[in-house]
Design a protein around this motif. Structure first.
Motif, mmCIF file in Angstrom:
data_model
loop_
_atom_site.group_PDB
_atom_site.id
_atom_site.type_symbol
_atom_site.label_atom_id
_atom_site.label_comp_id
_atom_site.label_asym_id
_atom_site.label_seq_id
_atom_site.Cartn_x
_atom_site.Cartn_y
_atom_site.Cartn_z
ATOM 1 N N ARG A 241 0.840 -1.197 0.000
ATOM 2 C CA ARG A 241 0.000 0.000 0.000
ATOM 3 C C ARG A 241 0.880 1.254 0.000
ATOM 4 O O ARG A 241 0.580 2.235 -0.683
ATOM 5 C CB ARG A 241 -0.918 -0.008 1.226
ATOM 6 N N GLU A 242 1.968 1.201 0.747
ATOM 7 C CA GLU A 242 2.914 2.316 0.786
ATOM 8 C C GLU A 242 3.490 2.577 -0.618
ATOM 9 O O GLU A 242 3.565 3.717 -1.066
ATOM 10 C CB GLU A 242 4.035 1.970 1.764
ATOM 11 N N LEU A 243 3.885 1.511 -1.318
ATOM 12 C CA LEU A 243 4.412 1.650 -2.674
ATOM 13 C C LEU A 243 3.356 2.247 -3.600
ATOM 14 O O LEU A 243 3.629 3.201 -4.347
ATOM 15 C CB LEU A 243 4.887 0.292 -3.204
ATOM 16 N N GLN A 244 2.143 1.727 -3.553
ATOM 17 C CA GLN A 244 1.064 2.235 -4.407
ATOM 18 C C GLN A 244 0.804 3.711 -4.126
ATOM 19 O O GLN A 244 0.642 4.504 -5.052
ATOM 20 C CB GLN A 244 -0.205 1.408 -4.185
ATOM 21 N N GLN A 245 0.796 4.107 -2.865
ATOM 22 C CA GLN A 245 0.525 5.500 -2.524
ATOM 23 C C GLN A 245 1.659 6.420 -2.974
ATOM 24 O O GLN A 245 1.420 7.539 -3.424
ATOM 25 C CB GLN A 245 0.265 5.633 -1.027
ATOM 26 N N ARG A 246 2.894 5.928 -2.884
ATOM 27 C CA ARG A 246 4.031 6.734 -3.338
ATOM 28 C C ARG A 246 3.992 6.930 -4.853
ATOM 29 O O ARG A 246 4.403 7.977 -5.349
ATOM 30 C CB ARG A 246 5.346 6.098 -2.896
ATOM 31 N N ILE A 247 3.503 5.928 -5.576
ATOM 32 C CA ILE A 247 3.347 6.050 -7.030
ATOM 33 C C ILE A 247 2.215 7.013 -7.348
ATOM 34 O O ILE A 247 2.341 7.910 -8.189
ATOM 35 C CB ILE A 247 3.076 4.670 -7.670
ATOM 36 N N GLN A 248 1.095 6.851 -6.666
ATOM 37 C CA GLN A 248 -0.122 7.606 -6.951
ATOM 38 C C GLN A 248 0.065 9.114 -6.833
ATOM 39 O O GLN A 248 -0.535 9.875 -7.593
ATOM 40 C CB GLN A 248 -1.226 7.144 -6.007
ATOM 41 N N VAL A 249 0.870 9.564 -5.909
ATOM 42 C CA VAL A 249 1.008 11.001 -5.668
ATOM 43 C C VAL A 249 2.014 11.687 -6.591
ATOM 44 O O VAL A 249 2.136 12.909 -6.567
ATOM 45 C CB VAL A 249 1.384 11.295 -4.189
ATOM 46 N N LEU A 250 2.708 10.911 -7.422
ATOM 47 C CA LEU A 250 3.685 11.509 -8.320
ATOM 48 C C LEU A 250 2.997 12.316 -9.413
ATOM 49 O O LEU A 250 1.996 11.885 -9.982
ATOM 50 C CB LEU A 250 4.562 10.424 -8.958
ATOM 51 N N ARG A 251 3.540 13.482 -9.716
ATOM 52 C CA ARG A 251 3.008 14.329 -10.782
ATOM 53 C C ARG A 251 3.124 13.580 -12.109
ATOM 54 O O ARG A 251 4.190 13.087 -12.453
ATOM 55 C CB ARG A 251 3.785 15.638 -10.841
ATOM 56 N N GLY A 252 2.004 13.461 -12.817
ATOM 57 C CA GLY A 252 1.990 12.769 -14.098
ATOM 58 C C GLY A 252 1.371 11.395 -14.035
ATOM 59 O O GLY A 252 1.065 10.798 -15.062
ATOM 60 N N VAL A 253 1.186 10.867 -12.818
ATOM 61 C CA VAL A 253 0.516 9.574 -12.657
ATOM 62 C C VAL A 253 -0.980 9.859 -12.578
ATOM 63 O O VAL A 253 -1.445 10.542 -11.678
ATOM 64 C CB VAL A 253 1.010 8.820 -11.393
ATOM 65 N N GLY A 254 -1.725 9.325 -13.543
ATOM 66 C CA GLY A 254 -3.152 9.560 -13.583
ATOM 67 C C GLY A 254 -3.953 8.526 -12.833
ATOM 68 O O GLY A 254 -5.083 8.770 -12.422
ATOM 69 N N TYR A 255 -3.352 7.353 -12.658
ATOM 70 C CA TYR A 255 -4.077 6.247 -12.034
ATOM 71 C C TYR A 255 -3.057 5.295 -11.441
ATOM 72 O O TYR A 255 -2.049 4.983 -12.069
ATOM 73 C CB TYR A 255 -4.907 5.528 -13.103
ATOM 74 N N ALA A 256 -3.309 4.843 -10.229
ATOM 75 C CA ALA A 256 -2.474 3.818 -9.596
ATOM 76 C C ALA A 256 -3.350 3.063 -8.614
ATOM 77 O O ALA A 256 -3.833 3.639 -7.635
ATOM 78 C CB ALA A 256 -1.273 4.432 -8.885
ATOM 79 N N GLU A 257 -3.584 1.786 -8.887
ATOM 80 C CA GLU A 257 -4.508 0.995 -8.069
ATOM 81 C C GLU A 257 -3.834 -0.305 -7.639
ATOM 82 O O GLU A 257 -3.251 -1.019 -8.455
ATOM 83 C CB GLU A 257 -5.766 0.686 -8.875
ATOM 84 N N LEU A 258 -3.932 -0.612 -6.353
ATOM 85 C CA LEU A 258 -3.424 -1.864 -5.797
ATOM 86 C C LEU A 258 -4.574 -2.852 -5.680
ATOM 87 O O LEU A 258 -5.626 -2.538 -5.134
ATOM 88 C CB LEU A 258 -2.822 -1.618 -4.405
ATOM 89 N N SER A 259 -4.380 -4.038 -6.215
ATOM 90 C CA SER A 259 -5.360 -5.118 -6.118
ATOM 91 C C SER A 259 -4.634 -6.346 -5.576
ATOM 92 O O SER A 259 -3.586 -6.723 -6.112
ATOM 93 C CB SER A 259 -5.937 -5.411 -7.501
ATOM 94 N N VAL A 260 -5.172 -6.951 -4.506
ATOM 95 C CA VAL A 260 -4.453 -8.047 -3.848
ATOM 96 C C VAL A 260 -5.360 -9.229 -3.543
ATOM 97 O O VAL A 260 -6.580 -9.119 -3.576
ATOM 98 C CB VAL A 260 -3.802 -7.572 -2.522
ATOM 99 N N THR A 261 -4.720 -10.338 -3.232
ATOM 100 C CA THR A 261 -5.418 -11.524 -2.757
ATOM 101 C C THR A 261 -4.584 -12.155 -1.650
ATOM 102 O O THR A 261 -3.376 -11.912 -1.553
ATOM 103 C CB THR A 261 -5.682 -12.529 -3.897
#
Length: 151
Positions: free
Chosen positions: A115-135
């Motif tokens: 979740r930390e990795l996904q959130q760090r990706i999501q907040v970057l300027r230029g990233v329009g979408y970043a979604e974590l899906s897990v099982t």
């Protein structure tokens, strides 16, 4: 659901318009009844990373869409992936058009780190979408070694 598991009946109240929309949706998806569709919705809700214990080991994907023309974004994403290399199993990079890229990052690790990795990706300027899906990953299940032969 195991065959021995007892089914429990309960009632759900919904506005007429919502249940009509729901019935149309589950018919298109091929469900024969509301119960199975609701069971699947419940299973899906239980697999969201926000509903899992932070120290639980999971596997899944981070899907992102970003503009590769944004200054230093591709390099920043690569550096971030190197920082989390223990959690990353594989990546797939697809060019959607001249500016947009879709990247799928296959991950395995603790919910909190992923979740930390996904959130760090999501907040970057230029990233329009970043979604974590897990099982869930059964850490106590059978683990068998196997080898692959590469030609």
């Amino acid at each position: 659901m195991s065959e021995k598991e007892t089914l429990v009946r309960f009632g759900i109240s919904m506005p007429q318009s919502l249940i009509e929309q729901y019935d149309r949706l589950i018919a298109v998806q091929g469900y024969s009844n509301r119960s199975e569709a609701i069971r699947d919705l419940t299973r899906k809700a239980l697999l969201t990373s926000s509903s899992m214990q932070l120290d639980e080991t999971v596997a899944g994907t981070i899907v992102m869409v970003y503009d590769h023309d944004i200054s230093d974004l591709p390099m920043t994403l690569m550096e971030l992936q190197h920082e989390y290399h223990h959690a990353i199993i594989s990546t797939m990079h697809i060019h959607l058009n001249h500016h947009q890229c879709l990247e799928i990052v296959v991950v395995r690790g603790k919910v909190q780190k992923l979740r930390e990795l996904q959130q760090r990706i999501q907040v970057l300027r230029g990233v329009g979408y970043a979604e974590l899906s897990v099982t869930h990953v059964d850490e106590h299940g059978s683990s068998h070694e196997h080898s692959h032969v590469h030609a």
